[in-house]
Design a protein around this motif. Structure first.
Motif, mmCIF file in Angstrom:
data_model
loop_
_atom_site.group_PDB
_atom_site.id
_atom_site.type_symbol
_atom_site.label_atom_id
_atom_site.label_comp_id
_atom_site.label_asym_id
_atom_site.label_seq_id
_atom_site.Cartn_x
_atom_site.Cartn_y
_atom_site.Cartn_z
ATOM 1 N N THR A 109 46.192 22.571 75.483
ATOM 2 C CA THR A 109 46.968 23.804 75.584
ATOM 3 C C THR A 109 47.964 23.640 76.719
ATOM 4 O OG1 THR A 109 45.166 25.185 74.749
ATOM 5 C CG2 THR A 109 46.856 26.288 76.055
ATOM 6 N N GLY A 110 49.241 23.756 76.415
ATOM 7 C CA GLY A 110 50.279 23.635 77.437
ATOM 8 C C GLY A 110 50.694 25.008 77.946
ATOM 9 N N LEU A 111 50.738 25.155 79.283
ATOM 10 C CA LEU A 111 51.028 26.439 79.913
ATOM 11 C C LEU A 111 52.227 26.289 80.850
ATOM 12 C CD1 LEU A 111 47.337 27.299 80.937
ATOM 13 C CD2 LEU A 111 48.546 28.105 78.891
ATOM 14 N N ASP A 112 53.354 26.860 80.466
ATOM 15 C CA ASP A 112 54.549 26.876 81.320
ATOM 16 C C ASP A 112 54.644 28.287 81.888
ATOM 17 O OD1 ASP A 112 56.955 26.504 82.548
ATOM 18 O OD2 ASP A 112 58.101 26.141 80.713
ATOM 19 N N THR A 113 54.121 28.470 83.104
ATOM 20 C CA THR A 113 53.736 29.791 83.610
ATOM 21 C C THR A 113 54.558 30.239 84.806
ATOM 22 O OG1 THR A 113 51.471 29.520 82.814
ATOM 23 C CG2 THR A 113 51.803 31.108 84.592
ATOM 24 N N THR A 114 54.932 31.521 84.777
ATOM 25 C CA THR A 114 55.590 32.189 85.894
ATOM 26 C C THR A 114 54.803 33.442 86.249
ATOM 27 O OG1 THR A 114 57.771 31.412 85.174
ATOM 28 C CG2 THR A 114 57.718 33.291 86.696
ATOM 29 N N VAL A 115 54.530 33.658 87.532
ATOM 30 C CA VAL A 115 53.818 34.841 88.009
ATOM 31 C C VAL A 115 54.739 35.635 88.929
ATOM 32 C CG1 VAL A 115 51.840 35.708 89.316
ATOM 33 C CG2 VAL A 115 51.578 33.702 87.856
ATOM 34 N N VAL A 116 54.863 36.932 88.630
ATOM 35 C CA VAL A 116 55.694 37.827 89.444
ATOM 36 C C VAL A 116 54.820 38.953 89.967
ATOM 37 C CG1 VAL A 116 57.656 39.417 89.448
ATOM 38 C CG2 VAL A 116 57.775 37.297 88.111
ATOM 39 N N PHE A 117 54.886 39.208 91.283
ATOM 40 C CA PHE A 117 54.257 40.377 91.896
ATOM 41 C C PHE A 117 55.336 41.397 92.217
ATOM 42 C CE2 PHE A 117 50.524 37.889 94.051
ATOM 43 C CZ PHE A 117 49.974 37.651 92.796
ATOM 44 N N GLY A 118 55.149 42.641 91.797
ATOM 45 C CA GLY A 118 56.050 43.710 92.194
ATOM 46 C C GLY A 118 55.658 44.281 93.548
ATOM 47 N N ALA A 119 56.386 45.296 93.994
ATOM 48 C CA ALA A 119 56.171 45.882 95.322
ATOM 49 C C ALA A 119 55.238 47.089 95.281
ATOM 50 C CB ALA A 119 57.513 46.292 95.929
ATOM 51 N N THR A 120 54.669 47.418 94.108
ATOM 52 C CA THR A 120 53.834 48.627 93.995
ATOM 53 C C THR A 120 52.451 48.339 93.412
ATOM 54 O OG1 THR A 120 54.806 49.133 91.829
ATOM 55 C CG2 THR A 120 55.833 50.140 93.789
ATOM 56 N N GLY A 121 51.985 47.096 93.549
ATOM 57 C CA GLY A 121 50.645 46.771 93.091
ATOM 58 C C GLY A 121 50.558 46.248 91.677
ATOM 59 N N LEU A 122 51.701 46.052 91.023
ATOM 60 C CA LEU A 122 51.717 45.545 89.657
ATOM 61 C C LEU A 122 52.217 44.108 89.637
ATOM 62 C CD1 LEU A 122 53.362 48.570 87.789
ATOM 63 C CD2 LEU A 122 50.937 48.200 88.329
ATOM 64 N N GLY A 123 51.748 43.337 88.662
ATOM 65 C CA GLY A 123 52.218 41.970 88.495
ATOM 66 C C GLY A 123 52.186 41.581 87.036
ATOM 67 N N VAL A 124 52.886 40.492 86.716
ATOM 68 C CA VAL A 124 52.924 39.979 85.356
ATOM 69 C C VAL A 124 52.855 38.458 85.399
ATOM 70 C CG1 VAL A 124 54.257 39.782 83.221
ATOM 71 C CG2 VAL A 124 54.299 41.926 84.504
ATOM 72 N N THR A 125 51.966 37.904 84.579
ATOM 73 C CA THR A 125 51.933 36.461 84.343
ATOM 74 C C THR A 125 52.525 36.199 82.962
ATOM 75 O OG1 THR A 125 50.002 36.065 85.756
ATOM 76 C CG2 THR A 125 50.451 34.440 84.054
ATOM 77 N N SER A 126 53.607 35.421 82.923
ATOM 78 C CA SER A 126 54.311 35.120 81.671
ATOM 79 C C SER A 126 54.235 33.625 81.405
ATOM 80 C CB SER A 126 55.782 35.542 81.760
ATOM 81 O OG SER A 126 55.900 36.918 82.063
ATOM 82 N N THR A 127 53.899 33.255 80.172
ATOM 83 C CA THR A 127 53.671 31.852 79.857
ATOM 84 C C THR A 127 54.300 31.482 78.521
ATOM 85 O OG1 THR A 127 51.549 31.880 81.046
ATOM 86 C CG2 THR A 127 51.894 30.091 79.498
ATOM 87 N N VAL A 128 55.051 30.393 78.517
ATOM 88 C CA VAL A 128 55.458 29.758 77.273
ATOM 89 C C VAL A 128 54.326 28.815 76.870
ATOM 90 C CG1 VAL A 128 57.184 28.346 76.098
ATOM 91 C CG2 VAL A 128 57.883 29.897 77.939
ATOM 92 N N LEU A 129 53.820 28.987 75.655
ATOM 93 C CA LEU A 129 52.665 28.233 75.184
ATOM 94 C C LEU A 129 53.105 27.011 74.382
ATOM 95 C CD1 LEU A 129 50.516 31.262 73.961
ATOM 96 C CD2 LEU A 129 50.211 29.971 76.078
ATOM 97 N N HIS A 130 52.419 25.883 74.599
ATOM 98 C CA HIS A 130 52.753 24.632 73.922
ATOM 99 C C HIS A 130 51.497 23.975 73.367
ATOM 100 C CE1 HIS A 130 56.914 24.012 75.739
ATOM 101 N NE2 HIS A 130 56.427 24.962 76.523
#
Length: 275
Positions: free
Chosen positions: A226-247
């Motif tokens: 499983t290939g994971l091309d991953t970006t993690v973003v933290f916002g300033a109010t306690g929220l975050g998102v992990t975004s991944t292109v899957l291969h």
């Protein structure tokens, strides 16, 4: 199933139809007395595929898989129930619920679409990743505890950076002891690893568990990597998102998104004796 298949370590053991016992290899990274969601996600897909086989459905393709994590997933026996909530010849919706100690801990839904030849108009996907075979291994267990993380063969593509990492992940373990699980279930069983490979802050100081995972596919994954091309973003109010292109080894297959709750780790009180 060959005799050798019964000697391979696994993440789960079947108790009876719909009931599974996690092994120590399924233990989590945030807490080792919980299940890591990654193998449980694969187990849910395995249960969905068994349900679809029992209905003798035609060859339908999983297009979207969504998982809502409703609470703590104890390292304990779990029950998975599956039902078809929208049957159809070309579009179908399947729902699964995971229960532990009579409490619902995960709800999952999958849209299945009828496959057809659209190769004449296919295109738009990102570039493929380099092969994992020549890459060096990565001991992620130096950052994260738990049996699941320790079970992985992880190979980064380039140098991991805070919030940005590309890596291949595989495992020698079976999903369910003595059972043959399909390529999709085995693939999804590794996707939730994404939230742990692109660490923005040390997990000893900050918590950022995901409360969901959604996977959109435009091609059926194949193979053991499983290939994971991953970006993690933290916002300033306690929220975050992990975004991944899957291969997979043939190229990109789709995308995964995870919603994060970001908060500091609770401070531990030090007694006078320990000061």
């Amino acid at each position: 199933m060959t005799e050798d298949a019964w000697t391979v370590p696994s993440y789960y053991e079947r108790i009876d139809e719909g009931r599974y016992k996690p092994t120590a290899h399924a233990s989590g990274a945030w807490s080792t007395d919980e299940q890591h969601f990654s193998p449980l996600g694969g187990l849910v897909v395995h249960a969905m595929e068994r349900h679809l086989d029992s209905e003798t459905r035609p060859d339908m393709l999983f297009s979207r898989l969504s998982f809502d994590i409703l609470g703590r997933i104890a390292l304990d026996e779990c029950h998975i129930s599956v039902e078809t909530v929208r049957p159809g010849r070309t579009i179908e919706l399947v729902e699964a619920t995971v229960t532990i100690a009579e409490r619902n801990v995960v709800r999952a839904r999958a849209w299945l679409l009828a496959g057809q030849d659209t190769s004449a108009v296919a295109g738009g996907e990102p570039a493929a990743l380099p092969s994992p075979e020549p890459l060096d291994g990565w001991a992620l267990s130096e950052q994260w505890p738990g049996g699941y993380i320790a079970s992985l063969d992880l190979r980064p593509v380039g140098t991991p950076r805070p919030g940005r990492t590309t890596a291949w992940v595989s495992t020698p373990l079976a999903l369910v002891h003595g059972e043959q699980s399909g390529p999709l279930a085995n693939y999804i069983a590794l996707v939730d690893t994404a939230n742990g490979i692109a660490v923005r802050q040390p997990p000893t100081q900050w918590m950022y568990p995901n409360v969901d995972m959604s996977v959109h596919l435009y091609r059926r994954p194949e193979g053991r990597w499983t290939g994971l091309d991953t970006t993690v973003v933290f916002g300033a109010t306690g929220l975050g998102v992990t975004s991944t292109v899957l291969h997979d080894l043939h190229g990109p297959v789709g995308y995964a998104q995870q919603a994060l709750t970001v908060r500091p780790q609770p401070r531990r009180e030090v007694s006078d004796e320990g000061a």
